[in-house]
Write an enzyme that holds these catalytic residues in place. Structure first.
Site, PDB file in Angstrom:
ATOM      1  N   ASP A  55       0.817  -1.289   0.111  1.00 36.50           N
ATOM      2  CA  ASP A  55       0.029   0.086  -0.060  1.00 36.50           C
ATOM      3  C   ASP A  55       0.914   1.262   0.083  1.00 36.50           C
ATOM      4  OD1 ASP A  55      -2.717   1.217   0.541  1.00 36.50           O
ATOM      5  OD2 ASP A  55      -1.450   2.030   2.370  1.00 36.50           O
ATOM      6  N   GLU A  59       1.554  -0.507  -4.938  1.00 39.14           N
ATOM      7  CA  GLU A  59       0.595   0.747  -5.297  1.00 39.14           C
ATOM      8  C   GLU A  59       1.672   1.707  -5.627  1.00 39.14           C
ATOM      9  OE1 GLU A  59      -3.467   2.677  -3.679  1.00 39.14           O
ATOM     10  OE2 GLU A  59      -1.761   2.198  -2.356  1.00 39.14           O
TER      11      GLU A  59
END
Length: 708
Positions: free
Chosen positions: A349, A385
């Site tokens: 993330d 990401e």
């Protein structure tokens, strides 16, 4: 009860039971004293001061302490927020290396290091004990019979990723026993695995399962919960709220059983991991773990004003990956999940935040270097990401070798193309063929691109074609949260409707998106429930909706099964044909001495695309030829890969167009295998030859297979 405290060992960090007793070790660079706190079943606390301090680690060994023992730490040191120090031994803190965490946080002022309401705010000092209001770490026995289970190592180019929430997937599944719904066992249930196998999924990507919590007051005060789980407080313990087994060590065992069952079904497990920040928030957040153990070691504080945190994540703090011990914590966590929990890979993330050595993103940072040198992690799936919320944080295409990326440009371009935006055709061609403009120059392959149109964050597929605007009122923020620019199109009516023309257009658009996704080069990813038309009623930020808004409704009408069947057939069509999942780039020229190259681009009149068409602002249609006889790579046995050849016709224009076959292909026979104006795969397709034109409905895709 009198407990003996022996010196113990610096390593391993956390708690480690050796069959006779338990070793405890806690890193803290700036503390002056550490107390180990043991709790009995009634919550009575016994404190033992750890006397041994080596390599900035406090440690001790206690004979007889066995699995099931609850514990925490009280860490002494200066309370000087202006200098970044927030030690407060009145606050029981969690072991960063705990393998299990029992209980939950109470929304109460006791969990804050400062006195709420004091005029000095976080500069004040809270002397009230937090132990009754916070969860405890648990000593566990982590032995497990894997029965020969190993990582699957499915080749990247053969992967089909299914992003899924552990609870939301099975919470309403009627074919699963109630006690297992919404748990690791629910995801491992034969009914769940049967669904995944019927889809052709090769990997599940789990939304965060590291232990997390809901922000006191902010969410709990509104009757909401942290559903997605992007506020980790520990990077080793699986979230116990997803376990049906609440006995000591039960969450870890159930997670392992889930992995083993999925592996037996040929399905990999990828974890969405959040190492960029923690759930302790900004300087006004509670003291739960890292902040009370050694704030300036674990967090990036503002240079010259250490009271405040650098925030590249929008979540209040950023983990200090520049610190060797914090980097070790992350690496120990990653290796633990591979070696002990058998997961097959990770999706990081806001990965750009991990690459900020100082302030700028640096893809040659220590974080990437150490991963590339690690023999355990260099052989698992690594997915970034590739952005954060800091300046220069959007890094799509810039991550190093071994890494795949969530391709946000693919999502945006494909959405724009199918809502008929101008000047998208040229970029759409790049995205469909693997985004060579992003990944080829630094030696990466088409499968560096994780292609997706929807994910947990944003509209579902059903909502993408049903709403122009977000509808997040249920989140309690006056619809101010969530992305406002969704690149969506409601097909003429906002939200639910019974207009048959609007409904038909929406269903066609869903099929257009899915066909584009699964026939594109790269790795396709879909979000859980899109295949069953899951809707969040226009909510594009369901992070706090632990309810029917974000759960899959398995009790859907018969007419919605058409999209499920279409998706299944489409995925297996991709898996059958290697021309749609090449390992290497198209070269755009004849490879084996033939007159037709590996790929070709054509206008609707059959002529080859030229610069004028690529640069045209209004062009919204094209045909792409994929030559199955011109695949450059060989299979695992060194044999040349051969496939059938296809002509894929995209028409994002709102009216029907008659496509002419290119002159060099007109003598061949071409059979329709997919036409998105139809709700199902074509069983006996029309055959086109001898210059016969192919009618393509407005906003649709037609896929032709060459028969001769």
């Amino acid at each position: 009860m009198h407990l003996e405290l022996w010196p113990g060992n610096v390593y391993p960090l956390g708690s480690y039971w050796d069959g006779k007793g338990t070793n405890f070790a806690l890193f803290t660079e700036n503390a002056t004293k550490v107390e180990l706190c043991l709790f009995d079943k009634d919550g009575k606390e016994e404190r033992l001061e750890l006397k041994e301090y080596d390599n900035q680690t406090w440690h001790g060994y206690i004979p007889g302490v066995a699995p099931g023992q609850q514990y925490g730490f009280r860490v002494h040191g200066p309370y000087e927020p202006n200098n970044g120090h927030r030690f407060n031994p009145n606050k029981l803190v969690l072991d960063p290396y705990a393998k299990e965490i029992d209980g939950d946080f109470t929304d109460s002022p006791e969990i804050f290091g400062y006195a709420i309401g004091d005029e000095e705010e976080d500069l004040s000092y809270n002397e009230v004990d937090s132990a009754p209001f916070v969860p405890k770490a648990v000593v566990i026995d982590d032995t497990f019979d894997w029965e020969g289970d190993q990582l699957l190592r499915t080749p990247f180019h053969e992967s089909i990723i299914y992003e899924v929430h552990v609870k939301g997937f099975s919470k309403l599944q009627p074919n699963i026993e109630e006690e297992y719904r919404g748990t690791y066992a629910g995801l491992a249930h034969p009914a769940s695995i049967a669904h995944l196998q019927s889809l052709g999924i090769t990997a599940v990507e789990l939304l965060p399962v590291h232990h997390f919590f809901s922000h006191p007051g902010y969410l709990t005060g509104k009757g909401l919960k942290n559903y997605w789980g992007y506020d980790s407080l520990n990077f080793f313990a699986p979230y116990k709220g997803y376990s049906s087994d609440q006995t000591p060590g039960g969450a870890a065992r159930e997670f392992k059983e889930m992995v083993k069952a999925l592996h037996k079904a040929g399905i990999e497990v990828i974890l969405d991991v959040v190492y960029n920040h923690t759930g302790e928030g900004n300087h006004m957040g509670p003291t739960l773990s890292f902040r009370g153990i050694d704030n300036v070691s674990y967090y990036r504080t503002v240079e010259g004003d250490a009271r405040y945190y650098m925030d590249f994540t929008g979540c209040g703090n950023s983990l200090n990956v520049r610190h060797p011990q914090v980097l070790k914590l992350i690496m120990d966590s990653l290796r633990y999940w591979v070696l002990e929990m058998h997961v097959d890979g990770f999706r990081f993330d806001l990965a750009s935040a991990l690459a900020r050595e100082l302030y700028d993103v640096n893809n040659l940072s220590g974080f990437f270097n150490i991963i590339h040198q690690d023999p355990v992690l260099a052989d698992v799936k690594l997915i970034a990401e590739p952005w954060d919320l800091g300046t220069g944080g959007y890094q799509v295409g810039n991550f190093p070798l071994l890494w795949c990326e969530w391709n946000g440009k693919y999502r945006d371009c494909v959405r724009d193309f199918w809502r008929s935006e101008d000047q998208t055709l040229g970029e759409f061609a790049y995205r469909f063929t693997g985004s060579s403009d992003l990944y080829q120059s630094n030696g990466r392959s088409p499968y560096a691109s994780i292609n997706f149109i929807t994910a947990h964050d944003g509209f579902t597929l059903a909502d993408l074609v049903s709403y122009n605007e977000k509808h997040n009122e249920a989140n309690g923020e006056n619809n101010c949260d969530g992305e406002s620019h969704n690149r969506s199109w409601n097909c003429g009516v906002e939200g639910e409707t019974d207009d048959p023309d609007v409904l038909a257009t929406r269903e066609r658009q869903k099929r257009n998106f899915l066909v584009t996704l699964f026939l594109s080069q790269g790795i396709p990813m879909i979000v859980y429930g899109d295949e069953m038309e899951r809707s969040q009623k226009g909510n594009n930020n369901a992070y706090c909706q632990d309810n029917e808004i974000a759960w899959i409704n398995w009790d859907f009408p018969k007419e919605k099964e058409e999209l499920l069947d279409f998706t299944r057939q489409l995925i297996f069509f991709r898996r059958k044909h290697p021309v749609f999942r090449r390992r290497k780039w198209f070269q755009g020229r004849p490879i084996y001495g033939k007159t037709i190259s590996d790929i070709g681009w054509y206008n609707y009149d059959g002529s080859e695309m030229g610069d004028e068409e690529w640069n045209s602002g209004f062009a919204k249609s094209m045909a792409v030829f994929l030559n199955g006889q011109e695949i450059t790579r060989v299979n695992a046995r060194g044999q040349r890969i051969m496939d059938e050849s296809f002509l894929v016709i995209f028409n994002a224009y709102w009216e029907m167009l008659d496509f002419s076959l290119p002159e060099v292909m007109q003598k061949d026979q071409w059979e329709v295998v997919i036409d998105t104006k139809e709700p199902t795969f074509v069983k006996e397709g029309l055959i086109y030859t001898d210059g016969k034109k192919v009618p393509v409905t407005g906003r649709s895709v037609v896929v032709l297979r060459r028969l001769t």
